[in-house]
Design a protein around this motif. Structure first.
Motif, PDB file in Angstrom:
ATOM      1  N   LEU A  17       0.833  -1.199   0.000  1.00  0.00           N
ATOM      2  CA  LEU A  17       0.000   0.000   0.000  1.00  0.00           C
ATOM      3  C   LEU A  17       0.874   1.258   0.000  1.00  0.00           C
ATOM      4  CD1 LEU A  17      -2.924   0.938  -0.026  1.00  0.00           C
ATOM      5  CD2 LEU A  17      -2.807   1.060   2.459  1.00  0.00           C
ATOM      6  N   ASP A  18       1.924   1.264   0.805  1.00  0.00           N
ATOM      7  CA  ASP A  18       2.841   2.408   0.818  1.00  0.00           C
ATOM      8  C   ASP A  18       3.527   2.577  -0.537  1.00  0.00           C
ATOM      9  OD1 ASP A  18       2.294   3.136   3.453  1.00  0.00           O
ATOM     10  OD2 ASP A  18       3.803   1.754   4.247  1.00  0.00           O
ATOM     11  N   LYS A  19       3.905   1.469  -1.143  1.00  0.00           N
ATOM     12  CA  LYS A  19       4.515   1.529  -2.477  1.00  0.00           C
ATOM     13  C   LYS A  19       3.534   2.111  -3.492  1.00  0.00           C
ATOM     14  CE  LYS A  19       7.493  -2.534  -1.979  1.00  0.00           C
ATOM     15  NZ  LYS A  19       7.732  -3.907  -2.495  1.00  0.00           N
ATOM     16  N   ALA A  20       2.268   1.717  -3.388  1.00  0.00           N
ATOM     17  CA  ALA A  20       1.254   2.212  -4.320  1.00  0.00           C
ATOM     18  C   ALA A  20       1.038   3.711  -4.152  1.00  0.00           C
ATOM     19  CB  ALA A  20      -0.055   1.460  -4.110  1.00  0.00           C
ATOM     20  N   LYS A  21       1.005   4.193  -2.918  1.00  0.00           N
ATOM     21  CA  LYS A  21       0.842   5.630  -2.681  1.00  0.00           C
ATOM     22  C   LYS A  21       2.014   6.407  -3.258  1.00  0.00           C
ATOM     23  CE  LYS A  21      -0.090   5.173   1.764  1.00  0.00           C
ATOM     24  NZ  LYS A  21      -0.449   5.459   3.152  1.00  0.00           N
ATOM     25  N   GLN A  22       3.218   5.892  -3.070  1.00  0.00           N
ATOM     26  CA  GLN A  22       4.396   6.554  -3.618  1.00  0.00           C
ATOM     27  C   GLN A  22       4.342   6.564  -5.146  1.00  0.00           C
ATOM     28  OE1 GLN A  22       8.138   4.905  -2.348  1.00  0.00           O
ATOM     29  NE2 GLN A  22       9.318   6.245  -3.655  1.00  0.00           N
ATOM     30  N   GLN A  23       3.997   5.439  -5.725  1.00  0.00           N
ATOM     31  CA  GLN A  23       3.912   5.338  -7.185  1.00  0.00           C
ATOM     32  C   GLN A  23       2.828   6.270  -7.724  1.00  0.00           C
ATOM     33  OE1 GLN A  23       2.922   1.435  -8.641  1.00  0.00           O
ATOM     34  NE2 GLN A  23       3.621   1.900 -10.705  1.00  0.00           N
ATOM     35  N   ALA A  24       1.717   6.361  -7.025  1.00  0.00           N
ATOM     36  CA  ALA A  24       0.618   7.220  -7.468  1.00  0.00           C
ATOM     37  C   ALA A  24       1.053   8.682  -7.530  1.00  0.00           C
ATOM     38  CB  ALA A  24      -0.574   7.063  -6.529  1.00  0.00           C
ATOM     39  N   THR A  25       1.747   9.139  -6.516  1.00  0.00           N
ATOM     40  CA  THR A  25       2.172  10.546  -6.512  1.00  0.00           C
ATOM     41  C   THR A  25       3.297  10.794  -7.514  1.00  0.00           C
ATOM     42  OG1 THR A  25       3.608  10.151  -4.593  1.00  0.00           O
ATOM     43  CG2 THR A  25       1.396  11.001  -4.157  1.00  0.00           C
ATOM     44  N   GLU A  26       4.168   9.821  -7.704  1.00  0.00           N
ATOM     45  CA  GLU A  26       5.241   9.973  -8.694  1.00  0.00           C
ATOM     46  C   GLU A  26       4.700  10.062 -10.115  1.00  0.00           C
ATOM     47  OE1 GLU A  26       7.836   6.637  -8.023  1.00  0.00           O
ATOM     48  OE2 GLU A  26       8.809   7.590  -6.296  1.00  0.00           O
ATOM     49  N   LYS A  27       3.536   9.442 -10.359  1.00  0.00           N
ATOM     50  CA  LYS A  27       2.931   9.436 -11.696  1.00  0.00           C
ATOM     51  C   LYS A  27       1.917  10.564 -11.878  1.00  0.00           C
ATOM     52  CE  LYS A  27       5.055   5.756 -13.153  1.00  0.00           C
ATOM     53  NZ  LYS A  27       6.013   5.754 -14.223  1.00  0.00           N
ATOM     54  N   GLY A  28       1.945  11.555 -10.994  1.00  0.00           N
ATOM     55  CA  GLY A  28       1.094  12.728 -11.166  1.00  0.00           C
ATOM     56  C   GLY A  28      -0.217  12.709 -10.422  1.00  0.00           C
ATOM     57  N   GLY A  29      -0.422  11.720  -9.570  1.00  0.00           N
ATOM     58  CA  GLY A  29      -1.661  11.633  -8.811  1.00  0.00           C
ATOM     59  C   GLY A  29      -1.604  12.447  -7.527  1.00  0.00           C
ATOM     60  N   THR A  30      -2.780  12.794  -7.035  1.00  0.00           N
ATOM     61  CA  THR A  30      -2.912  13.488  -5.758  1.00  0.00           C
ATOM     62  C   THR A  30      -3.805  12.643  -4.870  1.00  0.00           C
ATOM     63  OG1 THR A  30      -2.767  15.633  -6.872  1.00  0.00           O
ATOM     64  CG2 THR A  30      -3.660  15.624  -4.640  1.00  0.00           C
ATOM     65  N   ILE A  31      -3.273  12.204  -3.736  1.00  0.00           N
ATOM     66  CA  ILE A  31      -4.059  11.395  -2.813  1.00  0.00           C
ATOM     67  C   ILE A  31      -5.038  12.309  -2.098  1.00  0.00           C
ATOM     68  CG2 ILE A  31      -3.994   9.934  -0.754  1.00  0.00           C
ATOM     69  CD1 ILE A  31      -1.283   8.886  -1.823  1.00  0.00           C
ATOM     70  N   LYS A  32      -6.330  11.981  -2.237  1.00  0.00           N
ATOM     71  CA  LYS A  32      -7.394  12.815  -1.683  1.00  0.00           C
ATOM     72  C   LYS A  32      -7.912  12.297  -0.353  1.00  0.00           C
ATOM     73  CE  LYS A  32      -7.750  15.936  -4.861  1.00  0.00           C
ATOM     74  NZ  LYS A  32      -7.541  17.337  -4.548  1.00  0.00           N
ATOM     75  N   HIS A  33      -7.817  10.988  -0.149  1.00  0.00           N
ATOM     76  CA  HIS A  33      -8.337  10.400   1.086  1.00  0.00           C
ATOM     77  C   HIS A  33      -7.637   9.074   1.356  1.00  0.00           C
ATOM     78  CE1 HIS A  33     -11.276   9.609   4.234  1.00  0.00           C
ATOM     79  NE2 HIS A  33     -11.360   8.377   3.772  1.00  0.00           N
ATOM     80  N   GLU A  34      -7.325   8.837   2.625  1.00  0.00           N
ATOM     81  CA  GLU A  34      -6.785   7.538   3.028  1.00  0.00           C
ATOM     82  C   GLU A  34      -7.796   6.890   3.962  1.00  0.00           C
ATOM     83  OE1 GLU A  34      -2.624   7.140   4.014  1.00  0.00           O
ATOM     84  OE2 GLU A  34      -2.256   9.142   3.204  1.00  0.00           O
ATOM     85  N   TYR A  35      -8.126   5.631   3.696  1.00  0.00           N
ATOM     86  CA  TYR A  35      -9.119   4.920   4.487  1.00  0.00           C
ATOM     87  C   TYR A  35      -8.495   4.353   5.750  1.00  0.00           C
ATOM     88  CZ  TYR A  35     -11.660   5.172   0.120  1.00  0.00           C
ATOM     89  OH  TYR A  35     -12.267   5.617  -1.018  1.00  0.00           O
ATOM     90  N   THR A  36      -9.328   4.216   6.793  1.00  0.00           N
ATOM     91  CA  THR A  36      -8.842   3.643   8.043  1.00  0.00           C
ATOM     92  C   THR A  36      -9.402   2.241   8.283  1.00  0.00           C
ATOM     93  OG1 THR A  36     -10.606   4.793   9.233  1.00  0.00           O
ATOM     94  CG2 THR A  36      -8.455   5.868   9.173  1.00  0.00           C
ATOM     95  N   LEU A  37     -10.622   1.975   7.816  1.00  0.00           N
ATOM     96  CA  LEU A  37     -11.219   0.655   8.038  1.00  0.00           C
ATOM     97  C   LEU A  37     -10.743  -0.379   7.035  1.00  0.00           C
ATOM     98  CD1 LEU A  37     -14.892   1.652   8.920  1.00  0.00           C
ATOM     99  CD2 LEU A  37     -13.051   0.973  10.464  1.00  0.00           C
ATOM    100  N   ILE A  38     -10.393   0.073   5.849  1.00  0.00           N
ATOM    101  CA  ILE A  38      -9.836  -0.819   4.829  1.00  0.00           C
ATOM    102  C   ILE A  38      -8.476  -0.269   4.431  1.00  0.00           C
ATOM    103  CG2 ILE A  38     -12.062  -1.587   3.925  1.00  0.00           C
ATOM    104  CD1 ILE A  38     -11.666   0.410   1.622  1.00  0.00           C
ATOM    105  N   LYS A  39      -7.653  -1.089   3.866  1.00  0.00           N
ATOM    106  CA  LYS A  39      -6.326  -0.647   3.437  1.00  0.00           C
ATOM    107  C   LYS A  39      -6.442  -0.096   2.025  1.00  0.00           C
ATOM    108  CE  LYS A  39      -4.086  -3.894   6.427  1.00  0.00           C
ATOM    109  NZ  LYS A  39      -3.548  -5.208   6.584  1.00  0.00           N
ATOM    110  N   GLY A  40      -6.522   1.234   1.938  1.00  0.00           N
ATOM    111  CA  GLY A  40      -6.678   1.832   0.631  1.00  0.00           C
ATOM    112  C   GLY A  40      -6.692   3.343   0.681  1.00  0.00           C
ATOM    113  N   PHE A  41      -6.868   3.940  -0.500  1.00  0.00           N
ATOM    114  CA  PHE A  41      -6.903   5.387  -0.618  1.00  0.00           C
ATOM    115  C   PHE A  41      -7.628   5.775  -1.898  1.00  0.00           C
ATOM    116  CE2 PHE A  41      -3.009   3.816  -2.536  1.00  0.00           C
ATOM    117  CZ  PHE A  41      -2.879   4.525  -3.711  1.00  0.00           C
ATOM    118  N   THR A  42      -7.992   7.041  -1.973  1.00  0.00           N
ATOM    119  CA  THR A  42      -8.579   7.606  -3.183  1.00  0.00           C
ATOM    120  C   THR A  42      -7.554   8.555  -3.773  1.00  0.00           C
ATOM    121  OG1 THR A  42     -10.807   7.436  -2.296  1.00  0.00           O
ATOM    122  CG2 THR A  42     -10.493   8.967  -4.116  1.00  0.00           C
TER     123      THR A  42
END
Length: 71
Positions: A17-42
């Motif tokens: 999940l941490d790798k995915a967040k890093q990859q998302a921002t490196e590819k031009g994405g902006t993380i808008k929300h991180e979930y607490t009950l499930i392992k994920g983000f928008t």
């Protein structure tokens, strides 16, 4: 820009999940929300850039949208 929900698949290592967040921002994405009950983000992505996450076998990626129930 469209929003995408990214969640970690069952039995995948948590560090993916941490790798995915890093990859998302490196590819031009902006993380808008991180979930607490499930392992994920928008993430908000420019058109076409989300394909970078589609190739990660540990993730489930789907475009965010309205959910309706039938009445």
């Amino acid at each position: 820009m469209p929003l995408y929900n990214v969640t970690l698949k069952k039995d995948s290592p948590p560090e993916e999940l941490d790798k995915a967040k890093q990859q998302a921002t490196e590819k031009g994405g902006t993380i808008k929300h991180e979930y607490t009950l499930i392992k994920g983000f928008t993430v908000e992505y420019p058109e076409g850039n989300v394909a970078a996450l589609d190739f990660n076998e540990h993730l489930h990626v789907e475009e965010d949208g309205e959910v309706r129930t039938q009445s």
